[in-house]
Design a protein around this motif. Structure first.
Motif, mmCIF file in Angstrom:
data_model
loop_
_atom_site.group_PDB
_atom_site.id
_atom_site.type_symbol
_atom_site.label_atom_id
_atom_site.label_comp_id
_atom_site.label_asym_id
_atom_site.label_seq_id
_atom_site.Cartn_x
_atom_site.Cartn_y
_atom_site.Cartn_z
ATOM 1 N N GLU A 147 4.084 46.867 90.301
ATOM 2 C CA GLU A 147 3.557 48.379 89.939
ATOM 3 C C GLU A 147 4.358 49.052 88.602
ATOM 4 O O GLU A 147 4.044 49.444 87.600
ATOM 5 C CB GLU A 147 3.538 49.339 91.182
ATOM 6 C CG GLU A 147 2.907 50.537 90.681
ATOM 7 C CD GLU A 147 3.746 51.576 90.412
ATOM 8 O OE1 GLU A 147 3.485 52.439 89.607
ATOM 9 O OE2 GLU A 147 5.063 51.564 90.694
ATOM 10 N N GLU A 148 5.626 48.905 88.842
ATOM 11 C CA GLU A 148 6.547 49.586 87.955
ATOM 12 C C GLU A 148 6.689 48.729 86.539
ATOM 13 O O GLU A 148 6.666 49.362 85.523
ATOM 14 C CB GLU A 148 8.134 49.535 88.315
ATOM 15 C CG GLU A 148 8.168 50.711 89.628
ATOM 16 C CD GLU A 148 9.658 50.345 90.192
ATOM 17 O OE1 GLU A 148 10.156 51.724 90.449
ATOM 18 O OE2 GLU A 148 10.190 49.483 90.454
ATOM 19 N N LEU A 149 6.452 47.518 86.693
ATOM 20 C CA LEU A 149 6.484 46.834 85.307
ATOM 21 C C LEU A 149 5.024 46.860 84.536
ATOM 22 O O LEU A 149 5.273 47.101 83.312
ATOM 23 C CB LEU A 149 6.547 45.170 86.027
ATOM 24 C CG LEU A 149 6.264 43.980 84.924
ATOM 25 C CD1 LEU A 149 7.361 44.255 83.726
ATOM 26 C CD2 LEU A 149 6.396 42.739 85.351
ATOM 27 N N LEU A 150 4.097 46.912 85.405
ATOM 28 C CA LEU A 150 2.886 47.169 84.558
ATOM 29 C C LEU A 150 2.547 48.445 84.202
ATOM 30 O O LEU A 150 2.227 48.461 83.142
ATOM 31 C CB LEU A 150 1.815 46.618 85.538
ATOM 32 C CG LEU A 150 1.766 45.037 85.842
ATOM 33 C CD1 LEU A 150 0.482 44.868 86.740
ATOM 34 C CD2 LEU A 150 1.641 44.256 84.436
ATOM 35 N N GLU A 151 3.314 49.414 84.956
ATOM 36 C CA GLU A 151 2.865 50.834 84.391
ATOM 37 C C GLU A 151 3.929 50.950 83.039
ATOM 38 O O GLU A 151 3.529 51.434 82.089
ATOM 39 C CB GLU A 151 3.619 51.909 85.453
ATOM 40 C CG GLU A 151 3.394 53.217 84.946
ATOM 41 C CD GLU A 151 3.790 54.370 85.951
ATOM 42 O OE1 GLU A 151 3.008 55.240 86.332
ATOM 43 O OE2 GLU A 151 4.717 54.046 86.781
ATOM 44 N N THR A 152 5.105 50.335 83.009
ATOM 45 C CA THR A 152 5.960 50.393 81.817
ATOM 46 C C THR A 152 5.287 49.899 80.754
ATOM 47 O O THR A 152 5.252 50.305 79.494
ATOM 48 C CB THR A 152 7.420 49.749 82.038
ATOM 49 O OG1 THR A 152 7.943 50.574 83.117
ATOM 50 C CG2 THR A 152 8.120 49.781 80.932
ATOM 51 N N ALA A 153 4.845 48.590 80.942
ATOM 52 C CA ALA A 153 3.965 47.995 79.994
ATOM 53 C C ALA A 153 2.783 48.916 79.412
ATOM 54 O O ALA A 153 2.603 48.857 78.148
ATOM 55 C CB ALA A 153 3.673 46.414 80.375
ATOM 56 N N THR A 154 2.089 49.389 80.331
ATOM 57 C CA THR A 154 0.974 50.118 80.155
ATOM 58 C C THR A 154 1.492 51.512 78.927
ATOM 59 O O THR A 154 0.968 51.834 78.107
ATOM 60 C CB THR A 154 0.082 51.002 81.033
ATOM 61 O OG1 THR A 154 -0.111 49.662 81.926
ATOM 62 C CG2 THR A 154 -0.832 51.748 80.829
#
Length: 228
Positions: A147-154
């Protein structure tokens, strides 16, 4: 070792590491966490992370502190997670607000916050304000790591930040994610130019190099977020 400006006056690099509060079943994961911590310390890269003292989280933090000292690490953890992402070192010491925190000389400085949003915002802000080579690295982990990884990418795609986002793909752990990104591009859900917002590395040295050499995508959305 101080975590302030470098000798040439620039801000020190800060890397936020997302990873599991479990060590995983494959010894390669804990070894990768140690190697990442070792190379970060040797390259004067400070750590900001989720504040846990167990699993891959704790391994990265204590490795860096053992080499570079407690000022090189800042853990940020929500109050509700303290009892889950901790070991026995949390039981002895309290901060100024009465929260139990781990031993600073082992795990670095710890800040206890009220909620997940504050945690993620504080971690991201430290990286955004960091010097060249700052960014985000994901070691293996579970739902929270993803979740944190994809939010950061977003956030990168939306123009909230321009720092590198790298997955440290140990033992093919993130192969499925990278296949999904390719599928999303092929099916028209992610712009081709944004496919490499999230880059990969197979070892710690490659991950830090990827952040130093990170190129911002020209396909990102040109949004104005003010001071967000």
């Amino acid at each position: 070792m101080a975590s302030g400006p470098t000798s040439n006056g620039t801000s020190r690099a800060k890397v936020c590491v997302y990873c599991g509060a479990s060590p995983g079943d494959n010894p390669a994961y804990i070894e990768a966490a140690r190697e990442l911590g070792k190379l970060m310390a040797e390259n004067n890269v400070d750590l900001v992370y989720g504040g846990g003292t167990v699993g891959l989280m704790g391994e990265v933090a204590k490795t860096i502190v053992s080499i570079a000292g407690p000022d090189a690490v800042h853990g940020i953890i929500p109050e509700a997670l303290v009892k889950w992402e901790r070991d026995s070192t949390y039981s002895a010491k309290k901060d100024a607000n009465g929260y139990h925190v781990p031993e600073e000389q082992v795990y670095g400085r710890t800040t206890v916050v009220k909620d997940m949003h504050t945690r993620k915002q504080m971690m991201a802000r430290e990286v955004i304000e960091g010097g060249p080579g700052s960014g985000f690295i994901a070691l293996p982990g579970g739902y929270g790591t993803m979740e944190e990884l994809l939010e950061t990418a977003t956030w990168n795609q939306l123009g909230i930040h321009n720092k590198g986002v790298c997955v440290l793909n140990i033992n093919g752990f993130y192969d499925g994610l990278m296949q999904w990104i390719k599928k999303a591009v092929d099916e028209g859900f992610v712009k081709t130019g944004n496919a490499e917002i999230l880059v990969t590395a197979s070892n710690a040295e490659g991950a830090l190099k990827a952040l130093r050499e990170y190129k911002v995508s020209d396909a990102r959305y040109g949004l104005n977020w003010g001071s967000e």
